[in-house]
Motif scaffolding. Sequence first.
Motif, PDB file in Angstrom:
ATOM      1  N   GLU A   1     -64.765 -41.437  48.222  1.00  0.00           N
ATOM      2  CA  GLU A   1     -65.353 -42.771  48.165  1.00  0.00           C
ATOM      3  C   GLU A   1     -65.725 -43.077  46.727  1.00  0.00           C
ATOM      4  OE1 GLU A   1     -68.544 -43.376  50.949  1.00  0.00           O
ATOM      5  OE2 GLU A   1     -69.292 -45.105  49.826  1.00  0.00           O
ATOM      6  N   SER A   2     -65.336 -44.260  46.277  1.00  0.00           N
ATOM      7  CA  SER A   2     -65.709 -44.692  44.935  1.00  0.00           C
ATOM      8  C   SER A   2     -66.526 -45.959  45.040  1.00  0.00           C
ATOM      9  CB  SER A   2     -64.456 -44.954  44.101  1.00  0.00           C
ATOM     10  OG  SER A   2     -63.869 -46.180  44.483  1.00  0.00           O
TER      11      SER A   2
ATOM     12  N   GLU B   1     -61.834 -37.070  52.393  1.00  0.00           N
ATOM     13  CA  GLU B   1     -62.046 -38.484  52.142  1.00  0.00           C
ATOM     14  C   GLU B   1     -62.793 -38.626  50.827  1.00  0.00           C
ATOM     15  OE1 GLU B   1     -62.792 -41.137  55.664  1.00  0.00           O
ATOM     16  OE2 GLU B   1     -64.732 -41.272  54.679  1.00  0.00           O
TER      17      GLU B   1
ATOM     18  N   THR C   1     -62.946 -46.598  49.857  1.00  0.00           N
ATOM     19  CA  THR C   1     -62.869 -45.266  50.448  1.00  0.00           C
ATOM     20  C   THR C   1     -61.402 -44.973  50.738  1.00  0.00           C
ATOM     21  OG1 THR C   1     -65.028 -45.545  51.446  1.00  0.00           O
ATOM     22  CG2 THR C   1     -63.635 -43.852  52.390  1.00  0.00           C
ATOM     23  N   SER C   2     -60.941 -43.770  50.372  1.00  0.00           N
ATOM     24  CA  SER C   2     -59.546 -43.425  50.602  1.00  0.00           C
ATOM     25  C   SER C   2     -59.460 -42.062  51.262  1.00  0.00           C
ATOM     26  CB  SER C   2     -58.774 -43.342  49.279  1.00  0.00           C
ATOM     27  OG  SER C   2     -58.794 -44.576  48.631  1.00  0.00           O
ATOM     28  N   GLU C   3     -58.382 -41.862  52.017  1.00  0.00           N
ATOM     29  CA  GLU C   3     -58.155 -40.561  52.617  1.00  0.00           C
ATOM     30  C   GLU C   3     -57.353 -39.699  51.652  1.00  0.00           C
ATOM     31  OE1 GLU C   3     -56.551 -41.674  56.538  1.00  0.00           O
ATOM     32  OE2 GLU C   3     -58.556 -41.120  57.215  1.00  0.00           O
TER      33      GLU C   3
ATOM     34  N   GLU D   1     -65.644 -35.874  50.733  1.00  0.00           N
ATOM     35  CA  GLU D   1     -65.722 -35.041  51.931  1.00  0.00           C
ATOM     36  C   GLU D   1     -64.532 -34.100  51.917  1.00  0.00           C
ATOM     37  OE1 GLU D   1     -65.613 -37.117  55.864  1.00  0.00           O
ATOM     38  OE2 GLU D   1     -64.123 -35.551  56.209  1.00  0.00           O
TER      39      GLU D   1
ATOM     40  N   VAL E   1     -66.291 -42.048  41.212  1.00  0.00           N
ATOM     41  CA  VAL E   1     -66.364 -41.421  42.536  1.00  0.00           C
ATOM     42  C   VAL E   1     -67.826 -41.200  42.903  1.00  0.00           C
ATOM     43  CG1 VAL E   1     -65.751 -39.371  43.872  1.00  0.00           C
ATOM     44  CG2 VAL E   1     -64.140 -40.316  42.205  1.00  0.00           C
TER      45      VAL E   1
END
Lengths: 498, 137
Positions: free
Chosen positions: B66-67, B64, B71-73, B45, B41
């Motif tokens: 991000e890796s 959110e 990016t995933s929600e 957010e 990761v």
Amino acid sequence: MSTETLIFEKGGPGRRAATLPTLDVPAPPLDTLIPADLLRAEPAPLPEVSEIEVVRHYTHLSQRNFGVDTGFYPLGSCTMKYNPKLNEDMAALPGFARLHPQEDASLTQGAIRLLYELEGYLAEISGMRRVTLQPAAGAHGEITGLMIIKAHHEHQGEGHRDVVLIPDGAHGTNPASATLAGYTTVELKSDAHGGVDVAHLERVLADHQGRIAALMMTNPNTLGLFDENIVEIARRVHAAGGQLYYDGANANAIMGITRPGDMGFDVVHFNLHKTCSTPHGGGGPGAGPVGVAEHLIPFLPGPLPGREGDDYFWEDAGPLSIGRMRANCGNFLVLVRAYTYIRFNGPDGLRHVSASAVLNANYIMRALRDEYDLPYDRACMHEFVFSANRQKRQGASALDIAKRLLDFGMHPPTIYFPLIVPEALMIEPTETETKETLDEFIAIMRQIAREAREQPELLREAPHITVVGRLDQTLAARKPDLRWQPETAPAATAAVAT
Amino acid sequence: MSQTDQPENLKYAETHEWVRVEGDEAFIGISDYAQDELGEVVFLELPWNEVGTAQFKAGDRFGEIESVKATSELFAPVSGTLARVHETLKDLDKLEAINKDPYGQGWMLAIRMSDPAELDKLMDAAAYTKFLETAGH
């Protein structure tokens, strides 16, 4: 690890590659040309280098680089085909290369004719009625196409339509462009066959009745699979009042075989750097022309190239146009390269390009499917997606496989995309590779699969023989070091440059 | 899928968030499977400044992640008011907790539940393990 010096770290004060003659006309004061508050307090600290330093620096960097001219580049979804040198010859013709974009039409008949004919070719290939050549990249084409769709809905008194549907395997640029255009995006699920789940589409259309602005799709999709339900999908989206947007990223699979216009699409963008062999070039100039169906022509950016008899001219946009998307006529010399490519191949040649791209992808897929998992087991189009799930269980991930390929002088495939396939390896060989190259890649991928079984640590530590070893991508993402500064940077200069 | 851990005392959402109930608060993070799929990761957010004010309905986006891969929600598994947010994770260097200890130091936030009955709609460890085996992704 070796380090490279930047051009800023080379040279010395006062050193020059060229000298300019003394100005023999009066120079107007700078602040009469540019507002005083926008002028630098001190000159920018630019490199001061001799010609041989410049040439050696960039020649050295180019030798460290990997490109289609140096090796196989099966980067899925990017269509890294060979860029014929004939394109460069044509773009370098002085009549094109030295043309000023604001020269009068009477003096640029050849250039306007080239653009007029290119527009016609792209319209014919895509099954659209007219094409704007202004957009400077694929994503620029997407925002252009969505703005056209939006203007159309507003003109119909349907400006409240605010939802754009996007399949879960789509390129990330699609939701980004839709969001930038002011739309809300809704994700469409894929079915077990790898296409749009039509039952889910039906539910989503019902849930957002009266709100559907468009569906953005690429066909074949990012799994490299042709969605055979496209006519039915188009019918349902149109019945719900939406427009169909075709992301041309995968157009290399279909030239001369089928056309987005025949599938029911209303808007199409091309990636000329993918399909028409113009350079992908380091963020340099691209071109993402956008074609539209008859009912959307009034909304196109202008001007468009026109013709009357033997006379070529610029036709101004009408009152409904979304306005200019770029100065002048777009990236003209990129368009010259695409025109050259289309004329060189001709209709039969372009069909052969797509057929060969599809054949090459299927050849690799079938030769490797016993070693790598194939989540969607169908004949593919110009690319396909393996999963490295099996190798991950053995201790080597898709990332490790990608890094190991570098040791063999081959560019890795796209990895971890599309997101709907775990440990994705997305492979697109393109039509320009020989059977020998494909066989070599297959042999290397088989060797890597064997290494994953027998000594996965070899993959986890790869690459072993490249100039730079494995980079710390986590650190690079968390703490990117994007700006070099001289150790004794003058404070005022630094402030202005920020 | 490599072997991942699904502790017995938690509830799980199909979007791979876990819930641990303490009193009327639901502590939330992402599952071991989710962190394994994402990889390291690099950015997170969360509604850092909305404790006590942010309201969520089950299924609402709360952040959110991000890796290096994607990016995933992040989605709230239950409804309620934001009660806590894991401030430590503001520090980018501490984000590795999400990868190394997803069910412990990797917790992200806590929601004061308005409808604890919603917990029954979530999966238990056995159901989630089965979900991972069958749905896969």
